[in-house]
Design a protein around this motif. Structure first.
Motif, mmCIF file in Angstrom:
data_model
loop_
_atom_site.group_PDB
_atom_site.id
_atom_site.type_symbol
_atom_site.label_atom_id
_atom_site.label_comp_id
_atom_site.label_asym_id
_atom_site.label_seq_id
_atom_site.Cartn_x
_atom_site.Cartn_y
_atom_site.Cartn_z
ATOM 1 N N ILE A 184 9.797 2.690 -3.068
ATOM 2 C CA ILE A 184 9.140 2.047 -1.934
ATOM 3 C C ILE A 184 7.848 1.386 -2.385
ATOM 4 O O ILE A 184 7.574 0.232 -2.053
ATOM 5 C CB ILE A 184 8.893 3.057 -0.795
ATOM 6 N N ASP A 185 7.053 2.101 -3.167
ATOM 7 C CA ASP A 185 5.805 1.526 -3.672
ATOM 8 C C ASP A 185 6.072 0.303 -4.542
ATOM 9 O O ASP A 185 5.357 -0.694 -4.459
ATOM 10 C CB ASP A 185 5.002 2.562 -4.452
ATOM 11 N N ALA A 186 7.094 0.375 -5.373
ATOM 12 C CA ALA A 186 7.416 -0.758 -6.243
ATOM 13 C C ALA A 186 7.853 -1.968 -5.427
ATOM 14 O O ALA A 186 7.448 -3.099 -5.719
ATOM 15 C CB ALA A 186 8.511 -0.364 -7.236
ATOM 16 N N ALA A 187 8.658 -1.735 -4.399
ATOM 17 C CA ALA A 187 9.102 -2.846 -3.553
ATOM 18 C C ALA A 187 7.921 -3.480 -2.832
ATOM 19 O O ALA A 187 7.814 -4.705 -2.754
ATOM 20 C CB ALA A 187 10.140 -2.349 -2.537
ATOM 21 N N LEU A 188 7.014 -2.648 -2.350
ATOM 22 C CA LEU A 188 5.838 -3.178 -1.651
ATOM 23 C C LEU A 188 4.906 -3.909 -2.608
ATOM 24 O O LEU A 188 4.397 -4.982 -2.286
ATOM 25 C CB LEU A 188 5.096 -2.054 -0.925
ATOM 26 N N ALA A 189 4.678 -3.344 -3.784
ATOM 27 C CA ALA A 189 3.802 -3.993 -4.766
ATOM 28 C C ALA A 189 4.391 -5.329 -5.215
ATOM 29 O O ALA A 189 3.656 -6.302 -5.409
ATOM 30 C CB ALA A 189 3.575 -3.072 -5.955
ATOM 31 N N ALA A 190 5.717 -5.369 -5.359
ATOM 32 C CA ALA A 190 6.351 -6.626 -5.755
ATOM 33 C C ALA A 190 6.185 -7.687 -4.671
ATOM 34 O O ALA A 190 6.057 -8.880 -4.970
ATOM 35 C CB ALA A 190 7.834 -6.395 -6.036
ATOM 36 N N VAL A 223 3.643 -7.798 -2.299
ATOM 37 C CA VAL A 223 2.268 -8.181 -1.947
ATOM 38 C C VAL A 223 1.269 -8.065 -3.091
ATOM 39 O O VAL A 223 0.103 -8.412 -2.917
ATOM 40 C CB VAL A 223 1.753 -7.352 -0.746
ATOM 41 N N GLY A 224 1.703 -7.592 -4.232
ATOM 42 C CA GLY A 224 0.788 -7.443 -5.366
ATOM 43 C C GLY A 224 -0.061 -6.186 -5.240
ATOM 44 O O GLY A 224 0.273 -5.263 -4.509
ATOM 45 N N ASP A 225 -1.172 -6.182 -5.936
ATOM 46 C CA ASP A 225 -2.039 -5.010 -5.985
ATOM 47 C C ASP A 225 -3.045 -5.049 -4.836
ATOM 48 O O ASP A 225 -4.224 -5.339 -5.027
ATOM 49 C CB ASP A 225 -2.758 -4.952 -7.344
ATOM 50 N N GLU A 226 -2.553 -4.799 -3.653
ATOM 51 C CA GLU A 226 -3.364 -4.796 -2.434
ATOM 52 C C GLU A 226 -3.146 -3.461 -1.723
ATOM 53 O O GLU A 226 -2.309 -3.357 -0.820
ATOM 54 C CB GLU A 226 -2.961 -5.945 -1.512
ATOM 55 N N PRO A 227 -3.880 -2.408 -2.114
ATOM 56 C CA PRO A 227 -3.634 -1.071 -1.558
ATOM 57 C C PRO A 227 -3.671 -1.011 -0.033
ATOM 58 O O PRO A 227 -2.857 -0.325 0.594
ATOM 59 C CB PRO A 227 -4.745 -0.214 -2.161
ATOM 60 N N ALA A 228 -4.580 -1.718 0.593
ATOM 61 C CA ALA A 228 -4.667 -1.676 2.059
ATOM 62 C C ALA A 228 -3.423 -2.295 2.693
ATOM 63 O O ALA A 228 -2.887 -1.771 3.675
ATOM 64 C CB ALA A 228 -5.926 -2.394 2.527
ATOM 65 N N LEU A 229 -2.967 -3.404 2.137
ATOM 66 C CA LEU A 229 -1.777 -4.059 2.666
ATOM 67 C C LEU A 229 -0.533 -3.203 2.420
ATOM 68 O O LEU A 229 0.335 -3.085 3.290
ATOM 69 C CB LEU A 229 -1.616 -5.449 2.046
#
Length: 96
Positions: free
Chosen positions: A8-14, A16-22
């Protein structure tokens, strides 16, 4: 367990990039949507409504890389109004 934080984290990072809040906001949206799909399954009055809700949950899980939840939702689509599968989905979604 249907929750795979790495996927899940990898899919989200892919996405939106490195945007922890997003990423956190999107994760919350995922959980909320999964809970709503589960409510739709619980409220399904017939097999068609059940299959529609299961397909929605499966697609949502696929979009976020939650492969185990996706597979379980796929099982649910093939077993309309199965109380055992619904219980497994409830446990899985509660772990999100």
């Amino acid at each position: 367990m249907a929750y795979d934080p790495g996927a899940i984290d990898a899919a989200l990072a892919a996405a939106v990039g490195d945007e922890p809040a997003l990423i956190a906001e999107l994760r919350m949206a995922f959980v909320d949507s999964a809970e709503r799909a589960l409510v739709a399954l619980e409220a399904a009055a017939d097999e068609e409504a059940w299959r529609t809700a299961a397909a929605r949950l499966k697609g949502l899980a696929a979009s976020f890389g939650a492969v185990r939840l996706m597979a379980l939702a796929g099982e649910a689509a093939d077993a309309p109004q199965d109380a055992a599968i619904l219980a497994r989905l409830q446990r899985s979604v509660s772990r999100l």
